[in-house]
Scaffold this motif. Structure first.
Motif, PDB file in Angstrom:
ATOM      1  N   LYS A  39       0.830  -1.209   0.000  1.00 59.42           N
ATOM      2  CA  LYS A  39       0.000   0.000   0.000  1.00 59.42           C
ATOM      3  C   LYS A  39       0.867   1.262   0.000  1.00 59.42           C
ATOM      4  CE  LYS A  39      -3.889  -2.134   2.441  1.00 59.42           C
ATOM      5  NZ  LYS A  39      -4.788  -2.028   3.624  1.00 59.42           N
TER       6      LYS A  39
ATOM      7  N   LYS B 274      -3.581   3.162   0.383  1.00 56.40           N
ATOM      8  CA  LYS B 274      -4.295   2.569  -0.755  1.00 56.40           C
ATOM      9  C   LYS B 274      -3.454   1.468  -1.401  1.00 56.40           C
ATOM     10  CE  LYS B 274      -6.731   6.848  -1.968  1.00 56.40           C
ATOM     11  NZ  LYS B 274      -6.968   7.850  -3.039  1.00 56.40           N
TER      12      LYS B 274
ATOM     13  N   THR C 203      -0.592  -0.934  -9.657  1.00 58.76           N
ATOM     14  CA  THR C 203      -1.681  -0.118 -10.189  1.00 58.76           C
ATOM     15  C   THR C 203      -1.070   0.947 -11.098  1.00 58.76           C
ATOM     16  OG1 THR C 203      -1.603   1.478  -8.369  1.00 58.76           O
ATOM     17  CG2 THR C 203      -3.042  -0.473  -8.101  1.00 58.76           C
TER      18      THR C 203
END
Length: 350
Positions: free
Chosen positions: A305, A309, A327
């Motif tokens: 994270k 997030k 991501t």
């Protein structure tokens, strides 16, 4: 005395009976020379006619016999190449030295069912083929083909129906190979061992010549020969040599040629997989594509994270392969080179 009274006194039983000669002599004879000649000519014509008729009857009988003989010759010619079958004591029949059935074939469920079929039929309906070797010996015949049928009859205590034929060594080998391939495909291992033995013994000068005799493409023979030439420790890595498949021949043979030490070491570890190890699992181990013992099952994902997030996930599959996915926000394309340098640095650490 009246005629009637005189007739009563005659003893007719005492009178001599008339013989054919007497009858013939009683017939009127020609009185002139021409008449006598005509009578003799008529008698001769009668004798000639009788003999003529007898000869015609004999000729007709001979013609009928000749026609039947021709029919029998045609039937015999049609069966000219046929061989008689006979029931033999299976104990008087031995395996050929070219026998290509591995002993593992006779401990399968399939063979057990095959034996039951033989027993229910009272013996083998389809005859095996043998050739005589020692007419007066304890073992008198050698199998050309039909080893499974012979074995089934032997174990059931039944006589074996066999076709007996005198053939040479090469013809025995060719007939055995062709019959077995048409009836039940041999495993590549069995086929390869048979071909290798024929080449090593000098029965055929080359595997191309062998291919010509048995009617198999020489590349196919080359593949099964590659399996047959694998070292014993590799063959023993499998539960049964019958598990080896043709498509595995090339990679295993190439690995054996390029890195025998590694292949031998891997083969020695195969038994650690247990008696129920699958052929594919053994192959993966031998080729170095098997999952490591510690990664036998998929591990839990690790989530990384940033600012609370999820930014990346690390996961491993059952084969031990590890993947990291980021991501788009955490790893924009502009930072890919930076990431690659960090990974290279990490991998270079000892």
């Amino acid at each position: 005395m009246s005629l009637k009274d005189k007739a009563k006194k005659i003893d007719f039983g005492a009178l001599p009976s008339a013989s054919p000669e007497m009858v013939e002599s009683s017939l009127p004879r020609p009185k002139t020379a021409p008449g006598m000649m005509m009578s003799r000519a008529a008698d001769q014509r009668s004798d000639i006619t009788r003999e003529n008729n007898e000869l015609k009857d004999k000729v007709a009988e001979l013609e009928t016999a000749a026609a039947r003989a021709a029919e029998l010759q045609d039937e015999l010619a049609a069966w000219g190449d046929a061989k008689a079958t006979r029931l033999l004591d299976p104990k008087t029949v031995t395996w050929s030295k070219w026998a290509n059935r591995d002993e593992a074939n006779f401990s399968t469920q399939e063979f057990a069912e095959f034996k039951d079929e033989i027993a229910s039929a009272g013996g083998n309906v389809q005859p095996i083929k043998v050739r005589p070797i020692k007419p007066d010996g304890e073992v008198q015949y050698e199998i050309v083909f039909g080893h499974r049928r012979h074995r089934a009859c032997l174990e059931q205590g039944l006589p074996v129906l066999a076709l007996v034929d005198n053939i040479d060594e090469v013809e025995l080998f060719v007939q055995m190979d062709r019959e077995n391939r048409s009836r039940k495909d041999l495993s590549p291992w069995e086929q390869g061992k048979m071909y290798l033995q024929a080449l090593d013994s000098g029965l055929f000068p080359s595997h191309r010549k062998l291919a010509d005799f048995v009617g198999v493409h020489f590349t196919q023979i080359g593949k099964v020969l590659s399996i047959a030439r694998l070292p014993k420790i590799v063959i023993d890595a499998f539960v049964s040599p019958l598990d080896l498949q043709v498509r595995w021949a090339k990679p295993l043979a190439e690995l054996y040629e390029t890195d025998r030490v590694t292949l031998t070491a891997r083969a020695s570890k195969a038994k650690e997989l247990g008696p129920d190890r699958s052929p594919k699992a053994v192959l993966d181990l031998l080729m170095g594509t098997a999952a490591s013992p510690s990664s036998g099952k998929r591990t839990e994902d690790i989530t990384l994270k940033r600012d609370g997030k999820p930014a990346a996930v690390i996961r491993s599959d059952a084969k031990g392969n590890t993947m990291v996915s980021f991501t788009a926000e955490a790893l924009p394309h502009s930072k890919l080179k930076d990431l690659s340098r960090l990974i290279e640095e990490f991998l270079s650490r000892k």
